[in-house]
Design a protein around this motif. Structure first.
Motif, PDB file in Angstrom:
ATOM      1  N   GLY A   1       0.806  -1.221   0.000  1.00 58.66           N
ATOM      2  CA  GLY A   1       0.000   0.000   0.000  1.00 58.66           C
ATOM      3  C   GLY A   1       0.834   1.263   0.000  1.00 58.66           C
ATOM      4  O   GLY A   1       0.369   2.323  -0.442  1.00 58.66           O
ATOM      5  N   ALA A   2       2.085   1.179   0.489  1.00 57.97           N
ATOM      6  CA  ALA A   2       2.964   2.349   0.507  1.00 57.97           C
ATOM      7  C   ALA A   2       3.223   2.875  -0.898  1.00 57.97           C
ATOM      8  O   ALA A   2       3.558   4.052  -1.074  1.00 57.97           O
ATOM      9  CB  ALA A   2       4.294   1.991   1.186  1.00 57.97           C
ATOM     10  N   LEU A   3       3.045   2.040  -1.912  1.00 58.37           N
ATOM     11  CA  LEU A   3       3.241   2.471  -3.296  1.00 58.37           C
ATOM     12  C   LEU A   3       2.246   3.547  -3.705  1.00 58.37           C
ATOM     13  O   LEU A   3       2.442   4.241  -4.705  1.00 58.37           O
ATOM     14  CB  LEU A   3       3.117   1.272  -4.247  1.00 58.37           C
ATOM     15  CG  LEU A   3       4.237   0.218  -4.153  1.00 58.37           C
ATOM     16  CD1 LEU A   3       3.868  -1.020  -4.947  1.00 58.37           C
ATOM     17  CD2 LEU A   3       5.561   0.797  -4.643  1.00 58.37           C
ATOM     18  N   TYR A   4       1.153   3.690  -2.938  1.00 60.99           N
ATOM     19  CA  TYR A   4       0.150   4.715  -3.244  1.00 60.99           C
ATOM     20  C   TYR A   4       0.435   6.037  -2.539  1.00 60.99           C
ATOM     21  O   TYR A   4      -0.359   6.970  -2.629  1.00 60.99           O
ATOM     22  CB  TYR A   4      -1.244   4.206  -2.872  1.00 60.99           C
ATOM     23  CG  TYR A   4      -1.679   3.015  -3.690  1.00 60.99           C
ATOM     24  CD1 TYR A   4      -2.239   3.177  -4.952  1.00 60.99           C
ATOM     25  CD2 TYR A   4      -1.511   1.715  -3.215  1.00 60.99           C
ATOM     26  CE1 TYR A   4      -2.620   2.085  -5.718  1.00 60.99           C
ATOM     27  CE2 TYR A   4      -1.889   0.611  -3.972  1.00 60.99           C
ATOM     28  CZ  TYR A   4      -2.444   0.804  -5.219  1.00 60.99           C
ATOM     29  OH  TYR A   4      -2.814  -0.280  -5.976  1.00 60.99           O
TER      30      TYR A   4
ATOM     31  N   GLY B   1      -1.808  13.990  -2.108  1.00 63.08           N
ATOM     32  CA  GLY B   1      -2.646  14.231  -3.279  1.00 63.08           C
ATOM     33  C   GLY B   1      -2.082  13.676  -4.566  1.00 63.08           C
ATOM     34  O   GLY B   1      -2.673  13.866  -5.634  1.00 63.08           O
ATOM     35  N   VAL B   2      -0.944  12.972  -4.484  1.00 65.10           N
ATOM     36  CA  VAL B   2      -0.323  12.388  -5.677  1.00 65.10           C
ATOM     37  C   VAL B   2      -0.268  10.875  -5.516  1.00 65.10           C
ATOM     38  O   VAL B   2       0.127  10.368  -4.465  1.00 65.10           O
ATOM     39  CB  VAL B   2       1.108  12.947  -5.887  1.00 65.10           C
ATOM     40  CG1 VAL B   2       1.786  12.245  -7.057  1.00 65.10           C
ATOM     41  CG2 VAL B   2       1.062  14.449  -6.107  1.00 65.10           C
ATOM     42  N   ASN B   3      -0.646  10.162  -6.555  1.00 61.72           N
ATOM     43  CA  ASN B   3      -0.552   8.708  -6.549  1.00 61.72           C
ATOM     44  C   ASN B   3       0.721   8.305  -7.294  1.00 61.72           C
ATOM     45  O   ASN B   3       0.762   8.341  -8.525  1.00 61.72           O
ATOM     46  CB  ASN B   3      -1.775   8.081  -7.220  1.00 61.72           C
ATOM     47  CG  ASN B   3      -1.694   6.555  -7.297  1.00 61.72           C
ATOM     48  OD1 ASN B   3      -0.803   5.947  -6.715  1.00 61.72           O
ATOM     49  ND2 ASN B   3      -2.626   5.946  -8.015  1.00 61.72           N
TER      50      ASN B   3
ATOM     51  N   ASP C   1       0.931   2.735 -12.288  1.00 61.72           N
ATOM     52  CA  ASP C   1      -0.255   3.566 -12.560  1.00 61.72           C
ATOM     53  C   ASP C   1      -1.568   2.886 -12.180  1.00 61.72           C
ATOM     54  O   ASP C   1      -2.584   3.040 -12.868  1.00 61.72           O
ATOM     55  CB  ASP C   1      -0.292   3.963 -14.051  1.00 61.72           C
ATOM     56  CG  ASP C   1       0.878   4.868 -14.430  1.00 61.72           C
ATOM     57  OD1 ASP C   1       1.251   5.726 -13.623  1.00 61.72           O
ATOM     58  OD2 ASP C   1       1.416   4.690 -15.543  1.00 61.72           O
ATOM     59  N   LEU C   2      -1.539   2.143 -11.098  1.00 57.92           N
ATOM     60  CA  LEU C   2      -2.764   1.510 -10.621  1.00 57.92           C
ATOM     61  C   LEU C   2      -3.611   2.541  -9.862  1.00 57.92           C
ATOM     62  O   LEU C   2      -3.071   3.369  -9.128  1.00 57.92           O
ATOM     63  CB  LEU C   2      -2.438   0.329  -9.708  1.00 57.92           C
ATOM     64  CG  LEU C   2      -1.709  -0.841 -10.375  1.00 57.92           C
ATOM     65  CD1 LEU C   2      -1.417  -1.937  -9.367  1.00 57.92           C
ATOM     66  CD2 LEU C   2      -2.521  -1.397 -11.532  1.00 57.92           C
ATOM     67  N   PRO C   3      -4.928   2.517 -10.019  1.00 59.12           N
ATOM     68  CA  PRO C   3      -5.787   3.520  -9.383  1.00 59.12           C
ATOM     69  C   PRO C   3      -5.821   3.366  -7.861  1.00 59.12           C
ATOM     70  O   PRO C   3      -5.996   2.261  -7.344  1.00 59.12           O
ATOM     71  CB  PRO C   3      -7.164   3.255  -9.999  1.00 59.12           C
ATOM     72  CG  PRO C   3      -7.121   1.815 -10.420  1.00 59.12           C
ATOM     73  CD  PRO C   3      -5.705   1.575 -10.844  1.00 59.12           C
TER      74      PRO C   3
ATOM     75  N   ILE D   1     -14.068  -5.520  -7.880  1.00 60.42           N
ATOM     76  CA  ILE D   1     -14.391  -6.742  -8.624  1.00 60.42           C
ATOM     77  C   ILE D   1     -14.815  -6.416 -10.053  1.00 60.42           C
ATOM     78  O   ILE D   1     -14.611  -7.214 -10.975  1.00 60.42           O
ATOM     79  CB  ILE D   1     -15.479  -7.584  -7.900  1.00 60.42           C
ATOM     80  CG1 ILE D   1     -15.465  -9.029  -8.388  1.00 60.42           C
ATOM     81  CG2 ILE D   1     -16.858  -6.954  -8.068  1.00 60.42           C
ATOM     82  CD1 ILE D   1     -14.193  -9.780  -8.085  1.00 60.42           C
ATOM     83  N   LEU D   2     -15.391  -5.225 -10.278  1.00 57.01           N
ATOM     84  CA  LEU D   2     -15.745  -4.821 -11.635  1.00 57.01           C
ATOM     85  C   LEU D   2     -14.505  -4.435 -12.432  1.00 57.01           C
ATOM     86  O   LEU D   2     -14.407  -4.736 -13.630  1.00 57.01           O
ATOM     87  CB  LEU D   2     -16.718  -3.632 -11.591  1.00 57.01           C
ATOM     88  CG  LEU D   2     -18.112  -3.900 -11.033  1.00 57.01           C
ATOM     89  CD1 LEU D   2     -18.905  -2.606 -10.966  1.00 57.01           C
ATOM     90  CD2 LEU D   2     -18.853  -4.934 -11.874  1.00 57.01           C
ATOM     91  N   TYR D   3     -13.532  -3.814 -11.791  1.00 57.94           N
ATOM     92  CA  TYR D   3     -12.339  -3.324 -12.476  1.00 57.94           C
ATOM     93  C   TYR D   3     -11.263  -4.385 -12.660  1.00 57.94           C
ATOM     94  O   TYR D   3     -10.619  -4.445 -13.709  1.00 57.94           O
ATOM     95  CB  TYR D   3     -11.754  -2.138 -11.695  1.00 57.94           C
ATOM     96  CG  TYR D   3     -10.329  -1.810 -12.070  1.00 57.94           C
ATOM     97  CD1 TYR D   3     -10.040  -1.125 -13.254  1.00 57.94           C
ATOM     98  CD2 TYR D   3      -9.259  -2.202 -11.252  1.00 57.94           C
ATOM     99  CE1 TYR D   3      -8.722  -0.839 -13.613  1.00 57.94           C
ATOM    100  CE2 TYR D   3      -7.946  -1.915 -11.604  1.00 57.94           C
ATOM    101  CZ  TYR D   3      -7.686  -1.240 -12.778  1.00 57.94           C
ATOM    102  OH  TYR D   3      -6.387  -0.956 -13.131  1.00 57.94           O
ATOM    103  N   GLU D   4     -11.035  -5.220 -11.658  1.00 57.94           N
ATOM    104  CA  GLU D   4      -9.894  -6.145 -11.643  1.00 57.94           C
ATOM    105  C   GLU D   4      -9.878  -7.016 -12.907  1.00 57.94           C
ATOM    106  O   GLU D   4     -10.820  -7.745 -13.183  1.00 57.94           O
ATOM    107  CB  GLU D   4      -9.976  -7.030 -10.400  1.00 57.94           C
ATOM    108  CG  GLU D   4      -8.638  -7.255  -9.710  1.00 57.94           C
ATOM    109  CD  GLU D   4      -7.717  -8.180 -10.482  1.00 57.94           C
ATOM    110  OE1 GLU D   4      -8.232  -9.060 -11.187  1.00 57.94           O
ATOM    111  OE2 GLU D   4      -6.493  -8.018 -10.366  1.00 57.94           O
TER     112      GLU D   4
END
Length: 480
Positions: free
Chosen positions: A76-79, A223-225, A230-232, A435-438
């Motif tokens: 999660g730190a990648l976000y 505020g930056v991902n 580039d995963l949402p 589940i819709l996106y994956e």
């Protein structure tokens, strides 16, 4: 303000959250110190028995704090620093609330497991769905929490003691812990494991302050991902960081301690406090990810080289030296091992409840344990990343269902259900969107469309709950 203050503020927020919001949640539930607990009314010397509060808290923490609050926060730190907010606010307002109600409702329902708790509050269909979900999740947890420590142990020992050797050792221990009365093995060795856990969390924290105080959150920007792939951020961060913020797996573990409590007054420290402590562990490792590595690409490369266990190995040895690093790694190994054993134990108990099979006689425990472990061993040879994706989504979906059940419990008693219904709505939106996106295990839809549908479905669930949530469920106990 120096960036290491972010960590200090986050830690203080967790403590204040326990003191203030934990008390609010307890008052909403309304404990009864004079009510006899299942440990007394259903004593059997195996699963129902009393233990001191300090031991209950320690076992609960070790049960729930598996590899999740280490691996999840590392990934999660990648976000970026947004992960800090989810760990802190998720723990206080979602995870600890979820754990408290799953534990205390189990106490009120006579030590019931999560499928029965859900059935009493959401109906028979939800109960049957939860039975399948709970057993599936427990098996996935048991597998994830066997393969990850086996990988770490293989790194620390000679080549002859490889992954398969340690996997066999861990499964043998899990099998014994599943069968033996809870106070005879788990209750005796967990204090030692707890010491390793404390060394790991405190040692890594102190080492970061001593060795790299200027590196705290070096590449983090609000505020930056910054995810290199580039995963949402929404909803993936909220699925990736489960344990350490909000985890449905905990609902399967809380009844184990609900069956060992001597007084309802112990609930806030054991259940709510256990989750806050796990939140601190998550905070430590999300900080390691954004502090030890110079940029998100380096962190991602380390994860890709050997899952998040590689991050644990590299950072622990570098920050604490060979001996200190070894202790820290052993602390991380302890976490999944002390959750995997109770995951299989909870699976045995859940299946026994479904089959109405008494578990006092050892041979009847074997009837369930043997096939459960055969399936678990077979699953352990599937790719870890695939297992983790299924674990993450099923874990958060179970959390959503448990929170809706707790909200219904409060709603029918004219209590403030929003403490449960709001986080239930939030995580429901995340699960539907995911589940819709994956693309691999889900429907592979466009992320924007998935997000819109997720929000609409979650809002519809909330409206349905307000309209129908007060309806009594046939057969549900009315004196709790």
């Amino acid at each position: 303000m120096p960036r290491y203050m972010w960590f200090i503020i986050a830690t203080l927020a967790l403590i204040v959250g326990y003191i203030i919001y934990g008390k609010v949640v307890e008052k909403i539930f309304v404990i009864d110190p004079n009510r006899k607990t299942p440990a007394i009314t259903k004593y059997d010397g195996v699963d129902y028995l009393t233990m001191p509060k300090w031991k209950l808290w320690l076992i609960q923490l070790l049960n729930i704090a598996g590899v999740g609050p280490v691996f999840g926060p590392i990934m999660g730190a990648l976000y970026g620093p947004q992960a800090l907010l989810w760990v802190v606010f998720g723990s206080i307002f979602a995870g600890a609330v979820h754990d408290y109600f799953s534990g205390m409702m189990s106490v009120r329902y006579g030590g019931a497991n999560v499928p029965e708790i859900v059935g009493y509050n959401l109906g028979k269909i939800a109960k049957q769905i939860m039975r399948v979900f709970a057993v599936l999740l427990l098996l996935l947890v048991g597998v994830v929490f066997a393969t990850s420590p086996a990988n770490l142990l293989a790194k620390l020992t000679p080549e002859s003691l490889d992954f398969l050797f340690w996997l066999a050792v861990i499964f043998i221990y899990y099998f014994l812990a599943t069968l033996i009365p809870i106070d005879k093995l788990i209750g005796r060795i967990y204090p030692f494991f707890g010491a390793l856990l404390i060394i790991m969390a405190v040692g890594m924290t102190v080492s970061m302050f001593v060795e790299m105080p200027e590196n705290f959150y070096a590449w983090a920007e609000w505020g930056v991902n910054p995810h290199p792939h580039d995963l949402p951020l929404w909803p993936l961060m909220f699925i990736t960081i489960a344990c350490g913020a909000l985890s449905g797996f905990h609902a399967t573990q809380s009844p184990l301690m609900a069956r060992c409590m001597s007084n309802e007054k112990e609930g806030r420290s054991v259940f709510y406090g256990g989750m806050i402590a796990e939140g601190f562990i998550g905070l430590v490792w999300v900080t390691v990810g954004m502090t030890f590595y110079p940029d998100p690409a380096s962190l991602s490369a380390s994860i890709d080289a050997g899952t998040a266990s590689n991050v644990v190995y590299e950072s622990s040895i570098a920050l604490m030296g060979n001996f200190g690093g070894l202790l820290a790694i052993l602390g991380v190994i302890v976490l999944p091992v002390t959750s995997g054993d109770t995951a299989f134990r909870a699976a045995r108990i859940t299946i026994a409840d479904i089959l109405h099979l008494d578990q006092k006689a050892p041979v009847k425990r074997l009837y369930i344990a043997i096939p459960v472990f055969a399936i678990g061993i077979a699953l352990s040879f599937i790719d870890f990343n695939i297992i983790w994706r299924y674990f993450g989504w099923s874990n958060q979906t179970l959390a959503a269902i448990m929170l809706w059940a707790a909200a219904a419990y409060l709603y029918r008693r004219d209590k403030l259900h929003y403490v449960c219904s709001i986080p239930a709505t939030f995580i429901s939106a995340a699960c539907v969107t995911y589940i819709l996106y994956e693309p691999n295990m889900g429907f592979g839809m466009d992320i924007f469309i998935s997000q819109i549908i997720g929000v609409v479905v979650a809002a519809a669930l909330f409206v349905w709950f307000i309209m129908a949530g007060k309806k009594e469920v046939a057969g549900a106990p009315t004196d709790c």
